[in-house]
Every structure is written in structure tokens, then in C-alpha cells.
Design an enzyme around this catalytic site. Structure first.
Site, short mmCIF file in Angstrom:
data_model
loop_
_atom_site.label_atom_id
_atom_site.label_comp_id
_atom_site.label_asym_id
_atom_site.label_seq_id
_atom_site.Cartn_x
_atom_site.Cartn_y
_atom_site.Cartn_z
N ALA A 126 -46.77 5.81 59.94
CA ALA A 126 -47.04 6.48 61.40
C ALA A 126 -46.88 8.05 61.47
O ALA A 126 -45.72 8.35 60.70
CB ALA A 126 -46.23 5.62 62.49
N GLY A 145 -45.72 1.98 58.57
CA GLY A 145 -47.12 1.69 58.95
C GLY A 145 -47.99 1.70 57.79
O GLY A 145 -48.76 0.83 57.82
N GLU A 163 -47.46 -1.64 56.35
CA GLU A 163 -48.06 -2.66 57.28
C GLU A 163 -49.44 -2.69 57.16
O GLU A 163 -49.82 -3.95 57.31
CB GLU A 163 -47.14 -2.37 58.64
CG GLU A 163 -45.74 -2.45 58.66
CD GLU A 163 -45.05 -2.05 59.83
OE1 GLU A 163 -45.26 -0.79 60.37
OE2 GLU A 163 -44.16 -2.75 60.43
N GLU A 201 -38.24 3.18 58.03
CA GLU A 201 -38.08 3.61 59.36
C GLU A 201 -36.79 3.59 59.74
O GLU A 201 -36.55 4.32 60.82
CB GLU A 201 -38.84 2.30 60.31
CG GLU A 201 -40.30 2.44 60.29
CD GLU A 201 -40.93 1.40 59.03
OE1 GLU A 201 -40.36 0.96 58.42
OE2 GLU A 201 -42.24 0.99 59.30
N1 CO8 Z 1 -46.03 11.51 59.40
C1 CO8 Z 1 -46.41 12.73 59.54
N2 CO8 Z 1 -46.55 13.80 58.43
C2 CO8 Z 1 -46.22 13.38 57.11
C3 CO8 Z 1 -45.87 11.66 57.19
C4 CO8 Z 1 -45.65 10.90 58.19
N3 CO8 Z 1 -45.36 9.56 57.96
N4 CO8 Z 1 -45.60 11.76 55.64
C5 CO8 Z 1 -45.85 12.69 55.12
N5 CO8 Z 1 -46.39 13.77 56.10
C6 CO8 Z 1 -46.69 15.07 55.88
C7 CO8 Z 1 -45.41 15.97 55.47
O1 CO8 Z 1 -44.61 16.49 56.78
C8 CO8 Z 1 -46.03 17.13 54.68
O2 CO8 Z 1 -46.46 18.16 55.57
P1 CO8 Z 1 -46.30 19.54 55.37
O3 CO8 Z 1 -47.00 19.88 54.16
O4 CO8 Z 1 -46.97 20.22 56.57
O5 CO8 Z 1 -44.69 19.84 55.15
C9 CO8 Z 1 -46.88 16.40 53.87
O6 CO8 Z 1 -47.31 15.31 54.57
C10 CO8 Z 1 -46.72 16.03 52.23
O7 CO8 Z 1 -45.58 15.54 52.48
P2 CO8 Z 1 -44.03 15.83 51.46
O8 CO8 Z 1 -44.00 17.31 51.38
O9 CO8 Z 1 -42.97 15.28 52.47
O10 CO8 Z 1 -44.32 15.21 49.87
P3 CO8 Z 1 -43.56 14.73 49.15
O11 CO8 Z 1 -44.23 14.37 47.90
O12 CO8 Z 1 -42.39 15.64 48.88
O13 CO8 Z 1 -42.88 13.23 49.66
C11 CO8 Z 1 -43.11 11.03 50.94
C12 CO8 Z 1 -43.70 12.10 50.03
C13 CO8 Z 1 -41.80 10.39 50.21
C14 CO8 Z 1 -44.00 10.08 51.28
C15 CO8 Z 1 -42.57 11.75 52.09
O14 CO8 Z 1 -43.59 12.64 52.88
C16 CO8 Z 1 -42.04 10.84 53.40
O15 CO8 Z 1 -40.82 10.56 53.14
N6 CO8 Z 1 -42.91 10.53 54.09
C17 CO8 Z 1 -42.26 9.91 55.46
C18 CO8 Z 1 -42.40 8.51 55.17
C19 CO8 Z 1 -41.84 7.56 56.30
O16 CO8 Z 1 -40.92 7.91 56.75
N7 CO8 Z 1 -42.92 6.71 56.68
C20 CO8 Z 1 -42.55 5.58 57.79
C21 CO8 Z 1 -42.92 6.55 59.49
S1 CO8 Z 1 -42.31 5.70 60.89
C22 CO8 Z 1 -43.64 4.18 60.88
O17 CO8 Z 1 -44.46 4.28 59.93
C23 CO8 Z 1 -43.56 3.24 61.92
C24 CO8 Z 1 -44.32 2.05 61.45
C25 CO8 Z 1 -45.02 1.56 63.13
C26 CO8 Z 1 -46.18 0.95 62.63
C27 CO8 Z 1 -47.34 1.72 62.41
C28 CO8 Z 1 -47.90 2.72 63.41
C29 CO8 Z 1 -49.19 3.46 62.82
#
Ligand code: CO8
Length: 258
Positions: A65, A109, A112, A132
Site C-alpha cells: 500500500a 498489499g 496480498e 507491515e
Molecule cells: N509506498 C509508497 N512508496 C513506496 C513504497 C510503498 N509501499 N515502496 C517503495 N516506495 C517508493 C520509495 O519511497 C522510493 O521513492 P523515492 O525514490 O521517491 O524515494 C521508491 O519507491 C523506490 O523505493 P526504494 O528507494 O526504497 O527502493 P529499494 O530498492 O531501496 O527498496 C523496497 C525496495 C525494499 C521494496 C523498499 O522500497 C520498501 O521497503 N518498501 C516498502 C515495503 C512495505 O513496507 N510495504 C508494506 C506497505 S503497508 C501495506 O501494504 C498494508 C497492506 C494493506 C492492504 C493493501 C492496501 C492497498
């Protein structure tokens, strides 16, 4: 007008949906899910389509998400707007089979959403996880429910409580994914599987999906009865006559999907 967040294409009788927010690794906003639900509903209603494939990019199926969007929300906001409610429920009601072709990250998400599909074909670089807990929340659309059904309680607890990722090999060993292929093959593999499904008789495909899904949603006896009644019902179709005649006449069936 904003650019579409989901690319919509067809490959023969297969509807292809590609998440297209590369800058944020296909983070899932309400708008993405609204677009996806509308596109899937349109394919579901289209007689020319027999199955669908949902995919992302080589780097990310979807990284979860949209954290930036969710950051400031309060309970009042998520509850009153029914976040993860109506539009995700619409995805669940899609009747034609949907295959997830997953390369790169399928987190939160994103994992999921992949599990909501009927099966997952993964690239060797796929990474699955429910991180999460690291954000101070828990999975919100099936991570605590579909994941244990797919991989068992021990591994689901491990993933949900530690937030660690599992790679494609572990996901295949655990039963989360049906096949693992090289990254450059993953989309073709999924489209080929969907093409095979779309060539089968549509009523039997819909019933097969409904019956296997029922295995997760009911007890064994109810599920067996549901299966048997659907099996009986298929003898009312033209395609059952065609499929069985073609077998005895040693030719390929010409299904009319009715
Ligand atoms: N939301 C918003 N932006 C994101 C997300 C995200 N989930 N994941 C990555 N991005 C963005 C980063 O902020 C970054 O943006 P910017 O270039 O502007 O800084 C860009 O994407 C690239 O990401 P990274 O620089 O972090 O890339 P890396 O290769 O270093 O890392 C990762 C990749 C490991 C995937 C890392 O981005 C990460 O940990 N992302 C978050 C993963 C996460 O925590 N997901 C869970 C989110 S909570 C959730 O899903 C609740 C579920 C509810 C049901 C579903 C609802 C729709």
C-alpha cells in the site's frame, strides 16, 4: 486527466493488466485498486476473454500500500472511507481466473494482491513478504488469513511477525507459488498458462475456480457436495457433449463456451 495507473491489453483470449507506477514500485493506492477493479470487471463481462494475467515490472509486482498516502490518515479516515473495503471486495468477486505473474517485490498489499489471484507464477527474483509490522501496523487485506492457508501457520507467523522477505525458491517450497521461472520468462509463462485456460470451456473454467476457492471457504463435506453439484450441472452444457465426443472421435474439441 491523470495517466492510467494500470495498463490494459489483450493477448488473444487473455486480458493482460500491468500495474504501472514504476517510480514508487507500483505502490497500491485506492486509485490503483479502483482502476484495476474496473478493468477486471470489464474483462469478466467480455465474451472474448477467458482468463486474465496481472503483473507489475521486473523490479516490483507491487511494494505494498502507498505508505506516503497512508502516513497521515487517522482511524476516522480509514474507517469512514472503508479503506480496503469495497474496491478490494470487487477484485474478490471476479469470476474468470486471474494469474499473478510476479517479478521483484510483492510486499504487504502487493503480496496480498498476488494471493488474491487464483495462482502465482514467480520469477526467480521474486520476493514475498508482509512487512507491515515494521510500520507499526498489520496486514490489511488477507495477509494474516490467506498466507497461513497457503504456507501453514508456522511460516505465516514467521513472515507476519518478523516482516522478513522470502525468496521465490522458499515461496515455491512453501506452496505460495505454483511455478518459478527465469525473470525474462515470467510474463510469457503466465500468458501461456492463461491461454490454455481460456481455450477450455468457460462454464467448466468458472465452476472449477469456484469449487477450488470453496475449499478455502467451507468444510470438507460442504465443499464435496458443492463440487458434485457443479460436476452434475456441467452435463447440461453443449461443451460437455463436445468435449467428450471429441475425445472418443480422437479430435480436438471445439468449445463454444456454453
Ligand atoms: N509506498 C509508497 N512508496 C513506496 C513504497 C510503498 N509501499 N515502496 C517503495 N516506495 C517508493 C520509495 O519511497 C522510493 O521513492 P523515492 O525514490 O521517491 O524515494 C521508491 O519507491 C523506490 O523505493 P526504494 O528507494 O526504497 O527502493 P529499494 O530498492 O531501496 O527498496 C523496497 C525496495 C525494499 C521494496 C523498499 O522500497 C520498501 O521497503 N518498501 C516498502 C515495503 C512495505 O513496507 N510495504 C508494506 C506497505 S503497508 C501495506 O501494504 C498494508 C497492506 C494493506 C492492504 C493493501 C492496501 C492497498
Amino acid at each position: 486527466m491523470n495517466a492510467p495507473l494500470v495498463k490494459i491489453e489483450t493477448r488473444g483470449r487473455v486480458g493482460l493488466l500491468t500495474l504501472d507506477r514504476p517510480k514508487v514500485l507500483n505502490a497500491l493506492s485506492n486509485e490503483v485498486i479502483d482502476e484495476l477493479a474496473a478493468a477486471m470487471q470489464a474483462f469478466d463481462a467480455d465474451d472474448a476473454i477467458g482468463a486474465m494475467v496481472l503483473t507489475g515490472s521486473e523490479k516490483a509486482f507491487a511494494a505494498g500500500a502507498d505508505i506516503a498516502a497512508m502516513k497521515g490518515w487517522t482511524f476516522q479516515d480509514v474507517y469512514t472511507q472503508d479503506f480496503l473495503g469495497h474496491n478490494w471486495e470487487a477484485l474478490k468477486r471476479i469470476r474468470k481466473p486471474v494469474i499473478a505473474a510476479v517479478a521483484g517485490y510483492a510486499l504487504g498489499g502487493g503480496c496480498e494482491l498476488a494471493m488474491l489471484c487464483d495462482f502465482i507464477i514467480a520469477a526467480e527474483n521474486a520476493r514475498f513478504g508482509q512487512p507491515e509490522i515494521k510500520l507499526g501496523v498489520i496486514p490489511g487485506y488477507g495477509g494474516t488469513q490467506r498466507l497461513p492457508r497457503a504456507v501453514g501457520k508456522a511460516k505465516a507467523m514467521d513472515l507476519v511477525l518478523t516482516g522478513r522477505m522470502m525468496d521465490a525458491a522458499e515461496a515455491e517450497r512453501s506452496g505460495l507459488v505454483s511455478r518459478v521461472v527465469p525473470v525474462e520468462r515470467v510474463l510469457d509463462e503466465a500468458i501461456e498458462a492463461a491461454t490454455i485456460i481460456a481455450s477450455m470451456s468457460l462454464p467448466s473454467v468458472l465452476m472449477a475456480k469456484e469449487c477450488v476457492s470453496r475449499a478455502y471457504e467451507s468444510g470438507l463435506n460442504e465443499g464435496l457436495l458443492f463440487e458434485r453439484r457443479n460436476f452434475h450441472a456441467l452435463f447440461a452444457t453443449e461443451d460437455q457433449k463436445e468435449g467428450m465426443s471429441a475425445f472418443t472421435e480422437k479430435r480436438k474439441p471445439d468449445f463454444k463456451h456454453r
